[in-house]
Write an enzyme that holds these catalytic residues in place. Sequence first.
Site, mmCIF file in Angstrom:
data_model
loop_
_atom_site.group_PDB
_atom_site.id
_atom_site.type_symbol
_atom_site.label_atom_id
_atom_site.label_comp_id
_atom_site.label_asym_id
_atom_site.label_seq_id
_atom_site.Cartn_x
_atom_site.Cartn_y
_atom_site.Cartn_z
ATOM 1 N N LYS A 53 0.844 -1.200 0.000
ATOM 2 C CA LYS A 53 0.000 0.000 0.000
ATOM 3 C C LYS A 53 0.885 1.258 0.000
ATOM 4 C CE LYS A 53 -3.772 -2.497 2.124
ATOM 5 N NZ LYS A 53 -4.449 -2.962 3.336
ATOM 6 N N GLN A 97 -4.445 -1.640 9.591
ATOM 7 C CA GLN A 97 -4.310 -2.971 9.005
ATOM 8 C C GLN A 97 -4.838 -4.032 9.977
ATOM 9 O OE1 GLN A 97 -3.204 -3.591 5.751
ATOM 10 N NE2 GLN A 97 -4.007 -5.624 6.203
ATOM 11 N N ASP A 120 -11.048 2.919 4.479
ATOM 12 C CA ASP A 120 -11.389 1.497 4.360
ATOM 13 C C ASP A 120 -12.909 1.297 4.412
ATOM 14 O OD1 ASP A 120 -9.343 -0.248 3.839
ATOM 15 O OD2 ASP A 120 -8.626 -0.306 5.916
#
Length: 310
Positions: A53, A97, A120
């Site tokens: 990422k 994460q 997200d």
Amino acid sequence: MAATILDGIKIRDEIQSELLQQIAELKRVGVTPGLAAVLVGENPASQIYVRSKVKTCEALGLYSEKMERPKESTTEELLQLVNDLNHNDAIDGILIQLPLPPQVDTKRVLTAVDPAKDVDGFHPMNVGNLVAGRTGFVPCTPAGILEILKRSKIPLKGTRAVVVGRSDIVGKPVAMLLLHEHATVTICHSRTRDLPAVAREADILVAAIGKAAFVTADFIKPGATVIDVGINRLTTEEEVHKIFHDPAGPLATLEKRGAVLVGDVQPEDARAIAGAFTPVPGGVGPLTIVMLMANTIKAAQLRRGIKSSG
Ligand code: NDP
């Protein structure tokens, strides 16, 4: 006729070049979108995901910060970190994460993220926005699946869609997106009775289960579009023999690379029966990170009231 392969890498590249234009426009007005990636502990898969990422941010010219924290971190420490990032003006998107270590209250940490920076799409406010069809952040993998379907001109309106898997990250949001596209959607899970028969009704079949090659010929209606979200690693010859009808190619990959990636769909069956399908690797996977970049750019635009040209 063999199924059309829906090439996720090609679609990712297409989206990336559109994003580059939007980034250039933002930079012209002095804005560089920024993403903070929070990595807690030493989970090797999480390390790989965060690294790619951050690398993609660098490749596109976005600002990024990797915040690494030890596996002993507490909920309170992570809440403090999220609070700092919420108030950091250089950061437009915050990515936590997952999975977080077991002692951490994951829901509390995710809910602490400012919904305006929740790239997200896990914050309940963005979940609500998605359900209500309002502007917000859509989780990256489901958003990527929609891009694949739309850019491949797969008709959705009026179709029967079956989603196998009801996770908050993939199954539920992809079902909601398909519903907004006027598909008639069924969500299946581990308690669904006669799953193959339900799946065989689908014009669009999405498999997000986490079980290697679980979806076999008896799940697939001839000509259906099959979207395989699963990422499973096979590491033994025995596993390869169990899954593949013709194991020669995968066995060679296993010998060369030490592992074979396979989705939740048996790929030979998909190729023989489906009308179109996403391969693993090279299907849904490549879209996830580029949609994270798209959400970060959108966050930068929304926070500053800049209208998107994309
Ligand atoms: P989860 O484990 O959170 O959810 C799996 C879902 O599958 C659950 O709803 C579960 O049902 C259902 N399921 C499990 N076993 C069966 C069964 N025997 N029959 C029917 N349904 C079953 O997984 P995720 O949604 O997070 O991920 C799914 C897959 O997608 C994984 O392989 C993951 O690695 C991959 N993935 C890929 C991404 C990408 O970028 N390509 C991104 C995210 C995930 P129940 O709720 O009843 O337990």
